[in-house]
Design an enzyme around this catalytic site. Structure first.
Site, PDB file in Angstrom:
ATOM      1  N   ASN A  98       0.805  -1.221   0.000  1.00  0.00           N
ATOM      2  CA  ASN A  98       0.000   0.000   0.000  1.00  0.00           C
ATOM      3  C   ASN A  98       0.839   1.272   0.000  1.00  0.00           C
ATOM      4  O   ASN A  98       0.337   2.356   0.294  1.00  0.00           O
ATOM      5  CB  ASN A  98      -0.946   0.011   1.207  1.00  0.00           C
ATOM      6  CG  ASN A  98      -0.223   0.047   2.534  1.00  0.00           C
ATOM      7  OD1 ASN A  98       0.988   0.227   2.592  1.00  0.00           O
ATOM      8  ND2 ASN A  98      -0.960  -0.118   3.620  1.00  0.00           N
ATOM      9  N   ARG A 102      -0.075   6.262  12.340  1.00  0.00           N
ATOM     10  CA  ARG A 102      -0.822   5.594  13.399  1.00  0.00           C
ATOM     11  C   ARG A 102      -1.509   6.656  14.235  1.00  0.00           C
ATOM     12  O   ARG A 102      -0.892   7.664  14.591  1.00  0.00           O
ATOM     13  CB  ARG A 102       0.112   4.758  14.297  1.00  0.00           C
ATOM     14  CG  ARG A 102       0.839   3.632  13.580  1.00  0.00           C
ATOM     15  CD  ARG A 102      -0.108   2.527  13.149  1.00  0.00           C
ATOM     16  NE  ARG A 102       0.603   1.413  12.551  1.00  0.00           N
ATOM     17  CZ  ARG A 102       0.897   1.325  11.258  1.00  0.00           C
ATOM     18  NH1 ARG A 102       0.540   2.293  10.421  1.00  0.00           N
ATOM     19  NH2 ARG A 102       1.538   0.264  10.788  1.00  0.00           N
ATOM     20  N   GLN A 118      -9.524   2.093  16.920  1.00  0.00           N
ATOM     21  CA  GLN A 118     -10.227   1.877  15.662  1.00  0.00           C
ATOM     22  C   GLN A 118     -11.153   0.680  15.785  1.00  0.00           C
ATOM     23  O   GLN A 118     -10.736  -0.333  16.348  1.00  0.00           O
ATOM     24  CB  GLN A 118      -9.221   1.649  14.512  1.00  0.00           C
ATOM     25  CG  GLN A 118      -8.433   2.881  14.179  1.00  0.00           C
ATOM     26  CD  GLN A 118      -7.657   2.753  12.869  1.00  0.00           C
ATOM     27  OE1 GLN A 118      -7.115   3.724  12.380  1.00  0.00           O
ATOM     28  NE2 GLN A 118      -7.585   1.590  12.296  1.00  0.00           N
ATOM     29  N   HIS A 128     -10.044   4.864   8.098  1.00  0.00           N
ATOM     30  CA  HIS A 128      -8.752   4.269   7.757  1.00  0.00           C
ATOM     31  C   HIS A 128      -8.883   3.410   6.496  1.00  0.00           C
ATOM     32  O   HIS A 128      -9.097   2.199   6.570  1.00  0.00           O
ATOM     33  CB  HIS A 128      -8.256   3.434   8.931  1.00  0.00           C
ATOM     34  CG  HIS A 128      -6.838   2.990   8.778  1.00  0.00           C
ATOM     35  ND1 HIS A 128      -6.237   2.112   9.638  1.00  0.00           N
ATOM     36  CD2 HIS A 128      -5.889   3.308   7.859  1.00  0.00           C
ATOM     37  CE1 HIS A 128      -4.993   1.905   9.256  1.00  0.00           C
ATOM     38  NE2 HIS A 128      -4.763   2.612   8.175  1.00  0.00           N
TER      39      HIS A 128
END
Length: 339
Positions: free
Chosen positions: A113, A250, A279, A298
């Site tokens: 990614n 983060r 999360q 996210h």
């Protein structure tokens, strides 16, 4: 052999046929594994049902952060577990010390990614600097107040951008920012070579100097014991008044309440990112309702192209394990041999 994949839930898979990292698609593992005689379970459960599935699983595949948090207790109860694969990048949702202590290898799909998150960094930097969100909100609200939108809109050209962490994502972010004619500083534990710095268009700076000199700061470093709450009250106060902070690294790297207060006071002209702590972010998370933000859920590293790379990487890792071969070294996060 049993493989459990803990993936994103999808209430409407017919609308999302290209989302491979969901329980509906199961990273395209189901047919492939079943033809080889292996059991495959795809789930988004996080409770007792998940623990039952993990009890006799040899391999667990999990998307980063959520829905699975694989701590020591779960690892100790998963007595057959030999391999944990993060379907993406970022394995700090796994207790790697507990895993390696129980003979488990932890792997992730390196570089899957990098492009996606680097592009999201540039997107969110521009969204903040150009005051995009309030201007877009005017369209939704039926307003047309150019002065109000332009008051906090700036050119990125000529600004100083500080990148904290210059790994694969930080370096790709720098390359994409280079054509904007910005001054780029970076801080990292290991300084790049002069050739790398010239190619990326960056100059090394100590963290305190970077924070003081940057108009925009982009956090692109992993979460570790030294980076938790890196942007706390003191460090936010040391930033230029009216500067911007982007954090796709983060959520826990930034102190949530301190960021909210800095946005409310104007010390930060804006905050953006897609990583939260915890999360999924609860409805009352301070970042949801603070001013001057351009947060997203996210998803930056889960573009369709990234998911295709993730699928290919998970299949490669699994294929090596099923054939009795070591996981390719570039995918390995931690192995029992490291202890």
């Amino acid at each position: 052999m049993k493989v459990v994949a803990v993936l994103y839930p999808d209430d409407n898979p017919d609308r999302h046929p290209d989302v491979a990292a969901s329980t509906a698609r199961g990273l395209d593992l189901g047919d492939w594994l079943s033809t080889q005689g292996h059991e495959f379970v795809a789930t988004s459960d996080t409770g007792d049902e998940l623990d039952k599935q993990l009890a006799d699983a040899e391999i667990v595949v999990t998307t980063p952060f959520w829905p699975l948090y694989l701590g020591r207790e779960r690892i100790e109860n998963a007595r057959q577990l030999k391999l944990v694969i993060t379907a993406g990048i970022g394995s700090d949702h796994i207790d790697t010390d507990a895993a390696t202590g129980h003979g488990i290898t932890v792997a992730e799909v390196t570089n899957s990614n990098v492009v996606s998150v680097a592009e999201h960094n540039v997107l969110q930097i521009l969204a903040l600097v150009r005051n995009f969100v309030p201007a877009h909100q005017q369209v939704l609200d039926g307003r047309w107040d150019v002065a109000d939108a332009a008051q906090e809109a700036h050119d990125l050209e000529g600004k100083t951008v500080g990148i904290v962490g210059l790994g694969a994502i930080g370096a790709r972010t720098a390359l994409r920012l280079k054509p904007f004619d910005v001054t780029m500083l970076y801080y990292a534990n290991h300084r790049r070579s002069p050739a790398d710095e010239a190619t990326l268009g960056v100059r090394y700076a100590r963290l305190d100097d970077l924070v003081a000199e940057s108009d925009v700061i982009c956090a692109a470093l992993p979460l570790n014991p030294g980076s938790g709450a890196l942007f706390d009250v003191d460090r936010l106060a040391a930033m230029k008044p009216g500067s911007w902070l982007v954090n796709t690294a983060r959520g826990a790297i930034a102190d949530a309440d301190a960021v909210r207060e800095a946005c409310e006071s104007g010390q930060l002209a804006g905050y953006a990112g897609d990583t939260w702590y915890p999360q999924p972010a609860p409805a009352d998370h301070p970042w949801r309702h603070m001013p001057r933000h351009a947060m997203t859920i996210h998803y930056s590293g889960m573009t369709i192209e990234a998911q295709r790379r993730i699928v290919a990487g998970v299949h490669e890792i699994l294929g090596a394990h099923l054939a009795g071969n070591p996981v390719p070294e570039d995918f390995v996060v931690a192995t029992p041999d490291e202890r």
